[in-house]
Design an enzyme around this catalytic site. Structure first.
Site, short mmCIF file in Angstrom:
data_model
loop_
_atom_site.label_atom_id
_atom_site.label_comp_id
_atom_site.label_asym_id
_atom_site.label_seq_id
_atom_site.Cartn_x
_atom_site.Cartn_y
_atom_site.Cartn_z
N ARG A 145 -63.23 44.50 -50.93
CA ARG A 145 -62.93 45.87 -51.36
C ARG A 145 -62.52 45.83 -52.83
O ARG A 145 -61.86 44.89 -53.28
CB ARG A 145 -61.76 46.45 -50.55
N HIS A 202 -72.19 48.03 -53.45
CA HIS A 202 -71.59 48.00 -52.11
C HIS A 202 -72.67 47.95 -51.02
O HIS A 202 -72.70 48.79 -50.12
CB HIS A 202 -70.66 49.20 -51.89
#
Ligand code: NDP
Ligand code: OXD
Length: 313
Positions: free
Chosen positions: A228, A276
């Site tokens: 993250r 991502h």
């Protein structure tokens, strides 16, 4: 089986594919697609990716929250998340495999100086760097020895890398030197020439890749973050790259996504960026587990992959 209404909350382009797949696997599931779900009456479960804050609190009959990914930070980010409603996450072998592929590719690229050879080719230079050390002399450290971290270790082991992992609790993983807790962090970093972050984002791990952590890595280390964006203190990483202490970074995740065009990471010569997509949840492989958890919910059986709200992962 008693019918159940499931609210699907995500901006994903594959909403309709999810609805089709879930309803085909179990016709007693009625999938309502947010933001046009029609009536919210009787919604008992919500399958979510980054749900708008407060939305879940408007569902009086909600009995289960299912994360559309392996991470659950996007669920716990909602300050109004109804208390006492269980949260489950996906643990999908296909997604785990993709994540390991991504991280293994990064490790091998940096291990074999791929960026330097790309630059030599562009300059039409026939040039070899001093022999790369073989796997056994390269220390690879994996932050987080969970589902993905352990799989990555198993996939890297045959190359002979000196593998280490860092986790909250001690681990016994064959071929992996285990470090844990705050006291194990710096010794773990000190032997990680390539550090791969696969931690969940929690209050304890927010900003964990900061100036102090970068300084604890060996000079010339590589940082890979596929977990993250909140794990990295961006300014500290840029400073470590500019000083040369960190030689390069491969980043799949960012504090703000999409990464804003003006962010310095985009143009930094030592940063590689992906959008991502290290792992993507595939309805074909992941839907069965969701259907199984909805069955268990109705049957009053133990749910799969329940998250501990106190730990946040
Ligand atoms: P798991 O929950 O299976 O494992 C988490 C690991 O991190 C465990 O080993 C745990 O330790 C360790 N950990 C947690 N908190 C701490 C802490 N405070 N200090 C030290 N170690 C800690 O996670 P997964 O492997 O399933 O996934 C990891 C993350 O990857 C997800 O949370 C998600 O954010 C990210 N992800 C990113 C994707 C992408 O496309 N980029 C796709 C999928 C996931 P212990 O074992 O002791 O509990
Ligand atoms: C996940 C992700 O958590 O895709 O599964 O980021």
């Amino acid at each position: 089986m008693t019918p159940i209404r499931l609210l699907f909350v995500s901006n994903s382009d594959s909403k309709s594919a999810w609805k089709r797949r879930l309803e085909a696997l179990d016709p007693s599931i009625e999938v309502r697609l947010w933001p046009d779900p029609g009536s919210l009456d009787g919604i008992e479960a919500a399958l979510v990716w980054k749900p708008p804050a407060g939305l879940l609190a408007t569902l009086p009959r909600l009995r289960l929250v299912l994360s559309l990914g392996m991470g659950v930070d996007h669920v716990f980010a909602d300050p109004a998340l109804p208390k006492g409603v269980p949260v489950v996450r996906l643990v999908d072998p296909d997604l785990v495999n993709r994540m390991s592929e991504y991280c293994a590719l990064a490790v091998l690229r940096y291990h074999r100086n791929a960026d330097a050879y790309d630059a030599f080719q562009r300059a039409r230079q026939w040039k070899a760097l001093p022999n790369e050390p073989a796997g056994a002399s390269r220390g690879v450290g994996i932050l987080g020895l969970g589902e993905i971290g352990r799989d990555l270790a198993a996939k890297l082991a045959p190359f002979g890398f000196r593998l280490a992992g860092w986790s909250r609790t001690p681990k016994l993983v064959p071929g992996v030197e285990s470090y844990h807790g705050a006291e194990g962090f710096k010794p773990f970093l000190a032997r990680s020439e390539i550090a791969v972050c696969l931690l969940p984002l929690t209050p304890e791990t927010e900003g964990i890749l900061n100036a102090a952590a970068f300084a604890a890595l060996p000079k010339g280390a590589i940082v890979v973050n596929a977990a993250r964006g909140g794990h990295v203190v961006d300014a500290d990483l840029l400073a470590a790259l500019d000083s040369g202490h960190v030689a390069a970074a491969q980043l799949d995740v960012f504090r703000q996504e999409p990464l804003p065009p003006e962010h310095p990471f985009w143009a930094h010569p030592k940063v590689r960026i992906t959008p991502h997509n290290a792992g993507l949840t595939n309805p074909e492989t992941a839907a069965a587990q969701i259907v199984e958890n909805l069955r268990r919910l109705r049957a009053g059986e133990r749910l799969l992959n329940v998250v501990d709200p106190a730990r946040g992962y």
